[in-house]
Design an enzyme around this catalytic site. Structure first.
Site, short mmCIF file in Angstrom:
data_model
loop_
_atom_site.label_atom_id
_atom_site.label_comp_id
_atom_site.label_asym_id
_atom_site.label_seq_id
_atom_site.Cartn_x
_atom_site.Cartn_y
_atom_site.Cartn_z
N HIS A 114 -2.83 -9.32 -1.95
CA HIS A 114 -2.58 -10.42 -1.01
C HIS A 114 -2.85 -10.01 0.44
O HIS A 114 -2.51 -8.90 0.85
CB HIS A 114 -1.12 -10.87 -1.13
CG HIS A 114 -0.89 -12.26 -0.66
ND1 HIS A 114 -0.88 -12.60 0.68
CD2 HIS A 114 -0.67 -13.41 -1.33
CE1 HIS A 114 -0.66 -13.89 0.80
NE2 HIS A 114 -0.52 -14.41 -0.40
N GLY B 189 6.05 -9.26 22.18
CA GLY B 189 6.10 -7.85 21.80
C GLY B 189 4.89 -7.07 22.28
O GLY B 189 4.02 -7.59 22.98
N HIS C 103 3.25 -1.71 15.30
CA HIS C 103 4.36 -0.80 15.02
C HIS C 103 3.80 0.33 14.17
O HIS C 103 2.98 0.09 13.27
CB HIS C 103 5.46 -1.54 14.27
CG HIS C 103 6.69 -0.73 14.02
ND1 HIS C 103 6.75 0.19 12.98
CD2 HIS C 103 7.88 -0.70 14.65
CE1 HIS C 103 7.95 0.75 12.99
NE2 HIS C 103 8.65 0.24 13.98
N PRO C 104 4.18 1.58 14.41
CA PRO C 104 3.55 2.70 13.72
C PRO C 104 3.63 2.67 12.21
O PRO C 104 2.76 3.23 11.53
CB PRO C 104 4.27 3.93 14.29
CG PRO C 104 5.47 3.41 15.01
CD PRO C 104 5.15 2.02 15.42
N ALA D 78 5.35 -0.42 10.49
CA ALA D 78 5.62 -1.78 10.02
C ALA D 78 4.57 -2.80 10.41
O ALA D 78 4.64 -3.96 9.99
CB ALA D 78 6.99 -2.24 10.53
N GLY D 79 3.58 -2.41 11.21
CA GLY D 79 2.50 -3.34 11.55
C GLY D 79 2.95 -4.45 12.47
O GLY D 79 3.59 -4.22 13.49
#
Length: 331
Positions: free
Chosen positions: A90, A171, A176-177, A179-180
């Site tokens: 997905h 943001g 995020h390193p 969590a994307g």
């Protein structure tokens, strides 16, 4: 509880967060427990798909509680999921891929938009994660469609996020390193509906998807793609029915069946990911001429039989599930 715009704390909403983990049951259990830990919020459904490597939760309740439950879910996902190691069928951009707010009862779409934008700002600040606003909550016309937000998926967005036009709405302009990124939106009720073919031919499923989806000149308010489901050894036409009153489930089934028949392939079964409004099932029951004065469970059974719904339960009707959760009934 999380702080919301004045007057919105008690508004009734549903949310259907999609997370990029469908294989590690213990991790999915911890995310479900995070939702369940908020009093007054009902976890109505959870579905995990190993091939997609994705889990979908359906929760409902007052907006303040739902927002808090979602924030706790994000905390677990950020801690447990590393997108650099994630693989699956997905499309996705992050550990918590998408968080839609859906108005229920007399809650308006404008209120759902406020809730979505407030939640986006809160998780961007707490988790230092980039957030994209989509659907009715979008602030840009090129971000209304979730597929446009997901363009290039996690790997592509990781490269492009700092480019002009690809920066997030809220943001940092970097992933995020682990969590994307996250997409947060407000939308009407969406039915995630898949049809499995009597064939492993994924190219056939993709051809059918291109023909039936709205963007290919097919059914209005329908998104579709084709995948191979390894555990079933079957190809799947995976769809989002964006408005079942415009394109009912029976029409989706009959259209996909006709397209598959042109290639000499039959349909094996269909499945719901999460819940659907009771009216969507009753519309199918009317189509197959089930008496309107028949018991609701009989009408639901007739609809499920026509659609060949796998593992169907009347509790897949949103209103019945919410009623049961609120009263403690098991029907």
């Amino acid at each position: 509880m999380s702080q919301l715009p004045a007057g919105l704390s008690d508004r009734l909403v549903e949310s259907v967060p999609n997370v990029s983990e469908g294989r590690r049951v213990d991790v999915v259990d911890r995310m479900a427990a995070a939702i369940d830990s908020v009093e007054g919020v009902h976890l109505l459904d959870r579905t995990s798909d190993p091939s997609h490597n994705r889990s979908v939760f359906t929760l409902a309740g007052p907006a303040d509680g739902v927002s808090e439950a979602l924030e706790r879910l994000v905390a677990v996902a950020v801690r447990e999921i590393d997108m650099d190691e994630h693989t699956g069928e997905h499309p996705r951009i992050g550990a918590v891929d998408v968080v839609p707010f859906v108005p229920l009862g007399d809650t308006t779409m404008d209120e759902a938009i406020e809730l979505a934008r407030a939640f986006a700002a809160r998780i961007a600040e707490r988790f230092d994660v980039p957030v994209y606003l989509y659907a009715a909550a979008a602030r840009r016309s090129d971000r209304v469609k979730l597929a446009d937000v997901r363009r290039g998926q996690y790997e592509g967005l990781k490269v492009e996020i700092s480019n002009r036009g690809r920066e997030p709405d809220v943001g940092p302009s970097r992933m995020h390193p682990s969590a994307g990124a996250v997409a947060v939106g407000a939308r009407p009720f969406l039915i995630a509906y898949n049809i499995n073919l009597e064939s492993p031919d994924v190219e056939l499923a993709r051809r059918i998807a291109r023909r039936v989806r709205e963007s290919g000149g097919g059914l209005p308010r329908l998104q579709a793609n084709g995948f191979f489901i390894e555990e079933l050894n079957r190809a799947q036409v995976s769809m989002n029915v964006l408005d079942f009153r415009v394109t009912p489930l029976w029409r989706v089934w009959e259209t996909v069946r006709a397209e598959a028949a042109e290639d000499g392939v039959e349909l094996y079964e269909s499945e719901l990911i999460g819940l659907a409004p009771l009216a969507a099932f009753l519309d199918v029951a009317d189509h197959v001429e089930t008496p309107r004065d028949a018991p609701v469970d009989d009408r639901l059974a007739a609809a499920a039989a026509f659609l060949r719904l796998r593992d169907f339960s009347p509790m897949q009707a949103l209103e019945l599930r919410l009623e049961a959760a609120q009263t403690g009934s098991t029907r």
